[in-house]
Design a protein around this motif. Structure first.
Motif, PDB file in Angstrom:
ATOM      1  N   GLU A  94      -4.363  28.070 -16.707  1.00 14.97           N
ATOM      2  CA  GLU A  94      -3.792  26.760 -16.407  1.00 14.97           C
ATOM      3  C   GLU A  94      -2.268  26.823 -16.341  1.00 14.97           C
ATOM      4  O   GLU A  94      -1.644  26.145 -15.510  1.00 14.97           O
ATOM      5  CB  GLU A  94      -4.243  25.739 -17.447  1.00 14.97           C
ATOM      6  CG  GLU A  94      -5.718  25.401 -17.350  1.00 14.97           C
ATOM      7  CD  GLU A  94      -6.204  24.478 -18.447  1.00 14.97           C
ATOM      8  OE1 GLU A  94      -7.146  23.719 -18.203  1.00 14.97           O
ATOM      9  OE2 GLU A  94      -5.631  24.525 -19.569  1.00 14.97           O
ATOM     10  N   ALA A  98       0.117  25.840 -13.208  1.00 13.05           N
ATOM     11  CA  ALA A  98       1.108  24.783 -13.400  1.00 13.05           C
ATOM     12  C   ALA A  98       2.543  25.288 -13.350  1.00 13.05           C
ATOM     13  O   ALA A  98       3.483  24.479 -13.372  1.00 13.05           O
ATOM     14  CB  ALA A  98       0.864  24.074 -14.738  1.00 13.05           C
ATOM     15  N   SER A 215       2.740  22.080  -6.019  1.00  8.01           N
ATOM     16  CA  SER A 215       2.118  21.003  -6.797  1.00  8.01           C
ATOM     17  C   SER A 215       1.310  20.061  -5.915  1.00  8.01           C
ATOM     18  O   SER A 215       0.165  19.717  -6.238  1.00  8.01           O
ATOM     19  CB  SER A 215       3.200  20.224  -7.559  1.00  8.01           C
ATOM     20  OG  SER A 215       2.633  19.151  -8.271  1.00  8.01           O
ATOM     21  N   HIS A 219      -2.755  19.714  -6.316  1.00  8.29           N
ATOM     22  CA  HIS A 219      -3.316  18.443  -6.780  1.00  8.29           C
ATOM     23  C   HIS A 219      -4.045  17.713  -5.647  1.00  8.29           C
ATOM     24  O   HIS A 219      -5.093  17.117  -5.859  1.00  8.29           O
ATOM     25  CB  HIS A 219      -2.214  17.553  -7.363  1.00  8.29           C
ATOM     26  CG  HIS A 219      -1.720  18.019  -8.685  1.00  8.29           C
ATOM     27  ND1 HIS A 219      -0.600  18.805  -8.819  1.00  8.29           N
ATOM     28  CD2 HIS A 219      -2.195  17.833  -9.944  1.00  8.29           C
ATOM     29  CE1 HIS A 219      -0.396  19.078 -10.099  1.00  8.29           C
ATOM     30  NE2 HIS A 219      -1.353  18.501 -10.808  1.00  8.29           N
TER      31      HIS A 219
END
Length: 272
Positions: A94, A98, A215, A219
């Motif tokens: 993760e 990220a 990002s 997402h």
């Protein structure tokens, strides 16, 4: 910092993290996971000047998975310790996803089970053509704990993902490129130079733009298209409010277009 991880700033804006347990084919133990998590935390604080992370392995392999010898020495027998290890692996994947940097996985030799799970979290994968890549949990009656069952079908499609998960199929680096897991495959001697050239090119971009692009794509991939389109607009407005690089890029393009038109006009006049 553990000597199981070598950290090098190899080019402006590019940092290489090299798993350094070659005698164990860079198998993951608690110390290596801790070192990787700490390195990613340090990289986050270095953004946006640090723009690219390269994840590689020393010796004959990228990462052969969890260190089963270490696990069987007492970790598996301690339920709490085993859960802690799995949670660290999950946290690592993760953290890679990220990270504000673009993370490139450079895979040679073996990337199996937990090693594949780490690789799947990377944004871009470049593989040696003869690399050996696969999820082999099923061959030992194990289940993934670092996201393999979820990320692999998302990267290569449900049918191929299930085939790999249920059979333990090993794919070559060439097949990984064919199936869309790797963005490129090269002969092993070219792996390092190819990845470094890619990383250096990315590092020429604005760090905030790279972070925002990564990002919004990650997402938005999980959203319905209509929601993803709104996320794209919101991300663009937020990025522009935080960086002048967008305006500078547009202005630079406009200057180049004006110059091109001017040169074209001069050429037409000369021909006339």
């Amino acid at each position: 910092m553990s000597n199981e991880l070598v950290i090098e700033d190899v080019e402006p804006g590019v940092r290489r993290l090299t798993l350094n347990r070659p005698e164990r084919r860079n198998a993951l133990d608690g110390n290596l996971l801790d070192a990787l998590l700490a390195a990613l935390s340090d990289a986050r604080s270095a953004s946006p000047d640090l723009k690219v992370l390269v994840l590689a392995g020393a010796g004959p392999a990228f990462c052969a998975g969890a260190d089963l010898k270490w696990l069987s020495s007492g970790v598996l027998a301690d339920h709490g310790a085993h859960i802690e290890f799995q949670e660290k692996l999950k946290a690592l994947t993760e953290a890679i996803e990220a990270a504000p940097q673009v993370v490139i996985g450079a895979v040679h030799g073996y990337a199996l089970a937990g090693g594949l799970e780490v690789l799947l979290a990377c944004d871009l994968i470049v593989a040696a053509k003869d690399a050996v890549i696969g999820d082999e949990h099923i061959k030992r009656n194990l289940l993934p704990g670092g996201g393999g069952s979820q990320r692999l079908p998302r990267r290569i499609g449900l049918s191929r993902g299930l085939y790999c998960l249920l059979t333990g199929h090993r794919m070559s680096g060439s097949q990984a490129e064919e199936w869309g897991l790797a963005c490129a495959s090269v002969e092993e001697p070219e792996l390092g130079p190819t990845v470094l050239a890619m990383a250096s090119s990315l590092a020429e971009r604005d760090g905030r733009a790279l972070d925002a692009m990564k990002s919004v794509a990650r997402h938005g991939f999980e959203l319905p298209l209509s929601d993803g389109l709104w996320l794209e607009l919101w991300t663009q407005h937020r990025y522009r409010s935080r960086s002048q690089a967008m305006d500078a890029g547009v202005a630079d393009f406009a200057r180049g277009s004006d110059r091109a038109r001017s040169l074209a006009g001069a050429s037409d006049g000369a021909q006339a």
